[in-house]
Design a protein around this motif. Structure first.
Motif, PDB file in Angstrom:
ATOM      1  N   HIS A   1       0.781  -1.237   0.000  1.00  0.00           N
ATOM      2  CA  HIS A   1       0.000   0.000   0.000  1.00  0.00           C
ATOM      3  C   HIS A   1       0.811   1.285   0.000  1.00  0.00           C
ATOM      4  O   HIS A   1       0.285   2.341  -0.292  1.00  0.00           O
TER       5      HIS A   1
ATOM      6  N   CYS B   1       1.644   4.567  15.047  1.00  0.00           N
ATOM      7  CA  CYS B   1       1.659   3.116  14.828  1.00  0.00           C
ATOM      8  C   CYS B   1       1.710   2.383  16.164  1.00  0.00           C
ATOM      9  O   CYS B   1       1.015   1.399  16.376  1.00  0.00           O
TER      10      CYS B   1
ATOM     11  N   ILE C   1       0.579  -1.270  17.290  1.00  0.00           N
ATOM     12  CA  ILE C   1       1.260  -2.214  16.410  1.00  0.00           C
ATOM     13  C   ILE C   1       2.777  -2.101  16.548  1.00  0.00           C
ATOM     14  O   ILE C   1       3.456  -3.067  16.852  1.00  0.00           O
TER      15      ILE C   1
ATOM     16  N   VAL D   1       5.367  -1.487  14.405  1.00  0.00           N
ATOM     17  CA  VAL D   1       6.317  -2.141  13.494  1.00  0.00           C
ATOM     18  C   VAL D   1       7.346  -1.164  12.945  1.00  0.00           C
ATOM     19  O   VAL D   1       8.246  -1.568  12.215  1.00  0.00           O
ATOM     20  N   ILE D   2       7.212   0.121  13.262  1.00  0.00           N
ATOM     21  CA  ILE D   2       8.237   1.074  12.837  1.00  0.00           C
ATOM     22  C   ILE D   2       8.774   1.823  14.046  1.00  0.00           C
ATOM     23  O   ILE D   2       8.077   1.996  15.041  1.00  0.00           O
TER      24      ILE D   2
ATOM     25  N   LEU E   1       8.810  -2.949   5.162  1.00  0.00           N
ATOM     26  CA  LEU E   1       7.529  -2.883   5.867  1.00  0.00           C
ATOM     27  C   LEU E   1       6.612  -4.039   5.473  1.00  0.00           C
ATOM     28  O   LEU E   1       5.878  -4.583   6.287  1.00  0.00           O
TER      29      LEU E   1
ATOM     30  N   CYS F   1       2.831  -5.117   9.715  1.00  0.00           N
ATOM     31  CA  CYS F   1       2.126  -3.871   9.369  1.00  0.00           C
ATOM     32  C   CYS F   1       0.761  -4.249   8.805  1.00  0.00           C
ATOM     33  O   CYS F   1       0.660  -5.164   8.008  1.00  0.00           O
ATOM     34  N   VAL F   2      -0.292  -3.522   9.205  1.00  0.00           N
ATOM     35  CA  VAL F   2      -1.636  -3.904   8.764  1.00  0.00           C
ATOM     36  C   VAL F   2      -2.139  -3.040   7.605  1.00  0.00           C
ATOM     37  O   VAL F   2      -3.297  -3.129   7.229  1.00  0.00           O
ATOM     38  N   SER F   3      -1.294  -2.168   7.085  1.00  0.00           N
ATOM     39  CA  SER F   3      -1.630  -1.327   5.921  1.00  0.00           C
ATOM     40  C   SER F   3      -2.620  -0.223   6.219  1.00  0.00           C
ATOM     41  O   SER F   3      -3.240   0.305   5.299  1.00  0.00           O
ATOM     42  N   CYS F   4      -2.783   0.151   7.482  1.00  0.00           N
ATOM     43  CA  CYS F   4      -3.820   1.137   7.822  1.00  0.00           C
ATOM     44  C   CYS F   4      -3.517   2.523   7.274  1.00  0.00           C
ATOM     45  O   CYS F   4      -4.418   3.328   7.080  1.00  0.00           O
ATOM     46  N   GLY F   5      -2.244   2.831   7.065  1.00  0.00           N
ATOM     47  CA  GLY F   5      -1.904   4.139   6.503  1.00  0.00           C
ATOM     48  C   GLY F   5      -1.992   5.297   7.488  1.00  0.00           C
ATOM     49  O   GLY F   5      -1.860   6.454   7.094  1.00  0.00           O
ATOM     50  N   GLN F   6      -2.213   5.008   8.760  1.00  0.00           N
ATOM     51  CA  GLN F   6      -2.278   6.112   9.730  1.00  0.00           C
ATOM     52  C   GLN F   6      -0.941   6.848   9.805  1.00  0.00           C
ATOM     53  O   GLN F   6      -0.897   8.044  10.080  1.00  0.00           O
ATOM     54  N   CYS F   7       0.144   6.131   9.535  1.00  0.00           N
ATOM     55  CA  CYS F   7       1.452   6.789   9.532  1.00  0.00           C
ATOM     56  C   CYS F   7       1.532   7.826   8.414  1.00  0.00           C
ATOM     57  O   CYS F   7       2.084   8.911   8.598  1.00  0.00           O
TER      58      CYS F   7
HETATM   59  S1  SF4 Z   1       0.389   1.366   7.834  1.00  0.00           S
HETATM   60 FE1  SF4 Z   1      -0.403   1.278   9.942  1.00  0.00          FE
HETATM   61  S2  SF4 Z   1       0.506  -0.613  10.754  1.00  0.00           S
HETATM   62 FE2  SF4 Z   1       1.659  -0.103   8.923  1.00  0.00          FE
HETATM   63  S3  SF4 Z   1       3.397   1.108   9.653  1.00  0.00           S
HETATM   64 FE3  SF4 Z   1       1.790   2.562   9.103  1.00  0.00          FE
HETATM   65  S4  SF4 Z   1       0.690   2.934  11.029  1.00  0.00           S
HETATM   66 FE4  SF4 Z   1       1.914   1.059  11.312  1.00  0.00          FE
END
Ligand code: SF4
Ligand code: SF4
Ligand code: SF4
Ligand code: FES
Ligand code: FES
Lengths: 581, 164
Positions: free
Chosen positions: A141, A159, A165, A167-168, A187, A192-198
């Motif tokens: 993603h 994250c 989570i 992972v970073i 990544l 990583c769950v692909s949420c994109g909040q980062c």
């Molecule tokens: S996409 Fe979500 S789970 Fe993946 S690194 Fe970004 S915040 Fe973390």
């Protein structure tokens, strides 16, 4: 709470005790620049952009962290401070890939904005060694470009703390410090769950979704392709922000008009798919309750949540509703039902979705998401990419008329549209499930207990003489709290709604970025969600099972909810994954 | 795939694992437990390979990345074991101006490892160090306790050959 009175730039300001200088200044309408600070998420006082002078203090202090005390005198824009901030920016630029011309964030980059405000040029930095990093393109993603990272650590905080989570994080030290994953894994190799909040919180162009806008332009130009688009509920609630509308403007009509002008053969609505999901999911819930199935049943429309469940709660995947997400149900019906009806070869259809979500890019490649033997959805883009596409196609968004969606897959109810807010799926499902269980018409359609932006909500309803307990969580940190309660036997819900992003899809990882200084003082989720609830209230049909286009779909194609055909096309499977592989 | 995983195969024993688990269970509920756990783990294994970090992550629930971040931040922690022959190249000022950087680069090339790492057969590990007090001999490198001075890159093959 008691108030404290201080002076900022000679102005008397009164603010609640415990406020920071930044918060007090905000109350007085004085803006102090910030970079690393994100309220309640990243409060580390690292970047020093927000420095101010406090009378009596020896050093400059970070306004984002420094609490106010009675009688304090603060100065926020002296020459000394302006110089200090300039130096901070010059230092950041000295190790930054200053390619603003082609950068995805140009125009809404917080670093660029501050450089403009402070008159710091891209040639105006400390010369010295600079790091050169390879792009991390391993995830489905997104891309990480550490050459544009300013090490503010907002992504790390969201994250870890919000999503639970982690992972970073920051690896190595000093000049070698860089954000990455354990043992420099890509990544895509982590959980990583692909949420994109980062991506949503990154102030710069260091994090961005994988962009598919050019693929869409190519597909549309290909005369052999039949290109169809669907748009998720939350997109209309935020797309306007990209074109200068105030947050909370519903741009559904202009969005439909823009998509038509881009050249899609059909402009449809994911809300149609959401209504379909509700019918199938409510039916599954009723069956599980009546036949002693696995409870609580948990919603399955958020692919970030699904991946999280698979990695972190693999023993609970049986609780997931087997329903595909609205995006995938829509795609499945597009390439089966619609294709048959219109006599189009499903292989010629390019199924495009516009989503507030980056995890949807991962979801389209999952197993068991290909009802017609070809992928249900071919390309999934974010709200941000749609804005890019509209600009690239030269469409003057603000000048567009309001238009509607095409028939038949553009018809939707109020229940479908509230999917985008936390609690919306629950409310939509209850509207249908209650009427199914009681066989009576609901007097009121509003289930207010499950509305609102709190991270975890609970409610209980007596339906046909039986108590039904429900819970709603958004943001994966909250999901973990809730699931641990369920696992520990502390809660006995029948039905749980979980959304991967805090506040639900309106605050998804694919939505327009809101800069830190706005985000810190604005209820982004609440304002965007209000668009959806207004949209719902204005609809004449507000229950999914009364959607006329879907009644027709069941009559002509699927038979009954939960039928064999429905199972083949609209339901899916999950896998069990691990963390720390 | 773990890109920075040590290239020396992990050879931890059951006893070591038992000792690590005991340490973790003793410390895990205390605040700030990670640092002491990592220190003890390094005492037990001599370094902190991915396998050990994974055990710590699984047992404490601390994400692997957080552990790795700490392990790479503090120079007291090492991700690679020390070799049978520990090579350290002095990058102190006197040696550096006389070209010890080139020696260091050459060693990395010859051994096929980066600074801080160990060859897959466990034979040589390579590190940089500060002035060892032999500036008169600059540039200087050491192999265990043997000191080699006035080096040129051409000397390296002969020196390594002594330990093959
Ligand atoms: S996409 Fe979500 S789970 Fe993946 S690194 Fe970004 S915040 Fe973390
Ligand atoms: S991140 Fe910001 S400052 Fe850096 S190149 Fe992109 S727009 Fe310019
Ligand atoms: S990637 Fe973005 S959010 Fe993360 S540390 Fe770098 S600049 Fe900050
Ligand atoms: S230190 Fe205050 S915003 Fe970064
Ligand atoms: S600088 Fe190398 S021994 Fe002194």
């Amino acid at each position: 709470m008691e108030n404290v009175t201080i002076k900022i730039n000679g102005l008397t300001v009164s603010a609640p005790a415990g406020s920071t200088i930044l918060e007090a200044a905000h109350l007085a309408g004085i803006k102090i620049p910030t970079l690393c600070y994100l309220k309640e998420i990243n409060e580390i006082g690292a970047c020093r952009m927000c420095v101010v002078e406090v009378k009596g203090a020896r050093n400059l202090v970070a306004a984002c962290m420094y609490p106010i005390t009675e009688g304090m005198e603060v100065l926020t824009n002296t020459p000394k401070l302006i110089n200090s901030r300039k130096r901070t920016l010059q230092l950041l630029l000295s190790n930054h890939d200053k390619k603003c011309l082609s950068c995805v964030r140009s125009g809404n980059c917080e670093l660029q904005q501050l450089c403009t405000e402070y008159g710091v040029d891209d040639t105006d930095y400390y010369a010295g060694e600079a790091n050169h990093y390879e792009l991390d393109t391993s995830a489905a993603h997104m891309v990480r470009d550490n050459n544009k990272c300013i090490l503010c650590r907002r992504c790390v905080a969201v994250c870890d703390k919000v999503q639970g989570i982690g992972v970073i994080g920051a690896n190595n030290r000093g000049f070698d410090t860089a954000i990455g994953s354990a043992f420099e894994m890509g990544l895509g190799e982590t959980s990583c769950v692909s949420c994109g909040q980062c991506i949503a919180v990154c102030p710069t162009g260091a994090l961005y979704e994988k962009d598919y806008t050019d693929e869409i332009i190519k597909a549309i130009a290909d005369p052999d392709k039949y290109v169809v688009v669907q748009t998720a509920p939350s997109v209309r609630a935020a797309l306007g922000e990209e074109f200068g509308y105030p947050m909370g403007t519903d741009v559904e009509g202009k969005m439909a008009a823009a998509l038509r002008r881009i050249g899609f053969d059909k402009v449809f609505d994911t809300d149609w798919g959401a209504d379909l999901t509700i019918i199938e999911e409510a039916n599954e819930l009723v069956e599980r309750i009546q036949n002693g199935g696995v409870l609580p049943m948990i919603t399955s429309c958020s692919p970030g949540w699904i991946k999280y469940c698979e990695h972190y709660f693999p023993d609970m995947t049986e609780h997931l509703s087997t329903c595909k997400s609205p995006q995938q149900m829509f795609g499945a019906m597009l390439k089966t039902y619609f294709a048959e009806k219109e006599g189009i070869d499903p292989k010629k259809i390019v199924s495009v979705s516009v989503m507030p979500c980056t995890a949807k890019k991962f979801e389209i490649g999952r197993d068991d998401q290909n009802a017609a033997g070809v992928p249900d959805v071919d390309i999934s883009i974010t709200t941000r990419e749609l804005a890019r596409l509209i600009r690239r196609c030269g469409i003057e968004f603000t000048a567009l008329p309001d238009e509607g969606f095409d028939d038949p897959m553009g018809e939707s109810t109020g229940a479908g549209v509230i999917f985008g807010a936390t609690g919306g799926v629950m409310e939509a499902a209850l509207r249908t499930a209650v009427e199914t269980l009681t066989g009576e018409t609901l007097p009121s359609l509003d289930f207010k207990e499950v509305r609102g932006t709190q991270g975890i909500k609970e409610a209980s309803y007596t339906i046909a003489g039986k108590e039904i307990k429900v819970a709603v969580a958004s943001g994966l940190g909250n999901a973990r709290t809730l699931l641990n309660r369920v696992k520990a036997g502390e809660a006995d819900y029948h039905f749980i709604e979980i959304m991967g992003c805090p506040g639900g899809c309106v605050n998804g990882g694919g939505q327009p970025q809101v800069s830190g200084d706005v985000r810190n003082f604005t209820d982004v989720r609440g304002i965007r969600a209000s668009v959806l609830y207004k949209n719902d209230a204005a609809k004449t049909i507000r229950k999914s099972h009364e959607n006329p286009a879907l009644k027709k779909l069941y009559a002509e194609y699927l038979g009954k909810p939960g039928s064999h055909k429905a199972h083949e096309t609209l339901h899916t499977t999950f896998v069990k994954r691990t963390i720390n592989q | 795939m773990l890109h920075k995983k040590s290239n020396v195969p992990f050879s931890g024993t059951k006893e070591q694992e038992q000792a690590l688990l005991e340490v973790i269970h003793e410390l895990k509920d205390e605040k700030g437990a990670l640092m002491p756990i990592l220190q003890k783990a390094q005492d037990i294994y001599g370094y902190l390979p991915a396998e050990v970090q994974k055990i710590i992550s699984d047992e404490t629930g601390i994400p692997m990345e957080k552990i790795y971040g700490v392990a790479t931040f503090y120079s007291q922690f090492s991700l690679s074991p020390k070799g049978q022959y520990r090579i350290s190249v002095c990058l102190g000022t006197a040696c550096y101006v006389k070209g010890s950087g080139d020696i260091y680069d050459k060693l990395m090339e010859k051994l096929g490892i980066s600074g801080g790492e160990c060859t897959p057969d466990g034979k040589f590990s390579l590190d940089a160090c500060r002035c060892v007090g032999a500036c008169g001999l600059a540039p200087v490198m050491m192999v265990n306790d043997d000191v080699y001075g006035r080096l040129t890159v051409d000397d390296i093959d002969d020196i390594l050959a002594k330990y093959e």
